[in-house]
Design an enzyme around this catalytic site. Structure first.
Site, PDB file in Angstrom:
ATOM      1  N   ASP A 190      21.313  32.093 -24.851  1.00  0.00           N
ATOM      2  CA  ASP A 190      22.580  33.268 -24.348  1.00  0.00           C
ATOM      3  C   ASP A 190      22.414  34.395 -24.612  1.00  0.00           C
ATOM      4  O   ASP A 190      23.181  35.247 -25.318  1.00  0.00           O
ATOM      5  CB  ASP A 190      23.547  32.641 -24.368  1.00  0.00           C
ATOM      6  CG  ASP A 190      24.231  32.481 -25.964  1.00  0.00           C
ATOM      7  OD1 ASP A 190      22.674  31.942 -27.217  1.00  0.00           O
ATOM      8  OD2 ASP A 190      25.319  31.856 -25.967  1.00  0.00           O
ATOM      9  N   HIS A 225      21.761  33.601 -37.428  1.00  0.00           N
ATOM     10  CA  HIS A 225      21.646  32.546 -37.309  1.00  0.00           C
ATOM     11  C   HIS A 225      20.899  31.165 -36.398  1.00  0.00           C
ATOM     12  O   HIS A 225      19.922  30.638 -36.858  1.00  0.00           O
ATOM     13  CB  HIS A 225      23.165  32.117 -36.049  1.00  0.00           C
ATOM     14  CG  HIS A 225      24.165  32.542 -37.475  1.00  0.00           C
ATOM     15  ND1 HIS A 225      25.152  31.560 -37.682  1.00  0.00           N
ATOM     16  CD2 HIS A 225      25.382  33.339 -36.540  1.00  0.00           C
ATOM     17  CE1 HIS A 225      26.207  32.485 -37.994  1.00  0.00           C
ATOM     18  NE2 HIS A 225      25.506  34.458 -37.598  1.00  0.00           N
TER      19      HIS A 225
END
Length: 303
Positions: free
Chosen positions: A8, A238
């Site tokens: 995303d 991340h």
């Protein structure tokens, strides 16, 4: 390693995709897109734009627009900016999406490369759950699923208990963990130990002016969020950490446990150990400095 990134984009997604493009251990097969940091049509546009910048002609298959059971979705644009790339808002539409949906593309590619394909999911897990619903053999066809998500033994980042990717579709996540493929969960237990500082971005831009410079520029918005929200002088790698976990398992410590996701209520999105469920490998330790060095070394090869 044949790899699909379910993504995303998103600033940290852009970093992870750049890393995958540069890593000699990875054969990046394609991207599937999901809502999350942006609406899914923005995710697809950003993914195609990134591949263009990286000189890669790969499919981008668009996936779910909404979480299970939801009629609307609002991205957290204060984290990644209104278009997903910080202050960069004029992002061109390049090329077109693949003809198959993300779930169809995931299922078909897993069949074609049975036992070889790794999927790294760095957004909500709706596309993964959709692929499992579409093809009951999908999970068994994968070599491995690596998920950036969860906060099993640490606090969350969107609520006190929940990590954002899991929280944004807790129903889909719980469905995946109910009958998972071979899975590695790379969550906040380790990703906040891979801090990338402003000086790291500057060094990256100096050696890799095009892609490194692009990542530095879009990351200023992200760094400001980390500074204001958590007082941190840097951002967690991340998504890149999850991609690195696909190929560098010895850099991580793991424990095996089943995972239950709270679907509703105050704890929605919490990832809780559940020994009644099939075990997944949860990352609990990481060579954070090693991950930062590896990310820098790989992306520095991009010009």
């Amino acid at each position: 390693m044949k790899l699909i990134i379910d993504t995303d984009p998103g600033i940290d997604d852009a970093m992870a995709i750049a890393y995958a493009a540069a890593a000699p251990e990875i054969d990046l097969v394609g991207l599937t897109t999901i809502f999350g940091n942006t609406h899914v049509h923005q995710s697809s546009r950003n993914a195609r734009y990134l591949l263009h910048r990286l000189g890669l002609d790969l499919p981008v298959a668009e996936g779910a627009h909404l979480p299970y059971g939801a009629e609307t979705y609002q991205p957290s644009d204060f984290v990644h900016g209104p278009e997903g790339f910080g202050d960069l808002t004029d992002i061109p539409q390049i090329g077109a999406n693949h003809g198959l949906s993300a779930a169809e593309y995931l299922a078909e590619t897993a069949r074609q490369h049975k036992g070889e394909l790794v999927v790294c999911a760095i957004g909500p897990l709706t596309n993964i759950a959709d692929a499992m619903r579409l093809d009951p053999e999908f999970a068994g066809n994968l070599k491995r699923l690596v998920i950036m998500g969860g906060a099993v033994y640490c606090p969350g980042n969107i609520t006190a208990q929940a990590e954002a990717n899991i929280y944004h579709d807790a129903l889909a996540a719980d469905e995946v963990f109910a009958a998972p493929p071979e899975t590695v969960l790379v969550g906040l237990d380790v990703t906040l130990k891979t801090l990338y500082a402003p000086g790291d971005f500057e060094a990256l831009a100096n050696i890799s002016p095009d892609m490194g410079g692009f990542l530095r520029d879009i990351s200023q918005f992200y760094l400001n969020f980390y500074k204001q929200a958590g007082g941190l002088d840097g951002c967690g790698l991340h998504d890149s950490t999850a991609v690195i976990a696909c190929t560098h398992e010895p850099m991580f410590e793991t424990v095996e446990t089943g995972i239950h996701v709270d679907r509703h209520g105050d704890g929605m999105g919490a990832t809780r150990p559940d020994t009644s469920r099939p075990p997944v490998r949860v990352c609990t330790g990481v060579d954070g400095a090693g991950v930062v060095r590896l990310f820098t070394d790989r992306v520095n090869t991009l010009r």
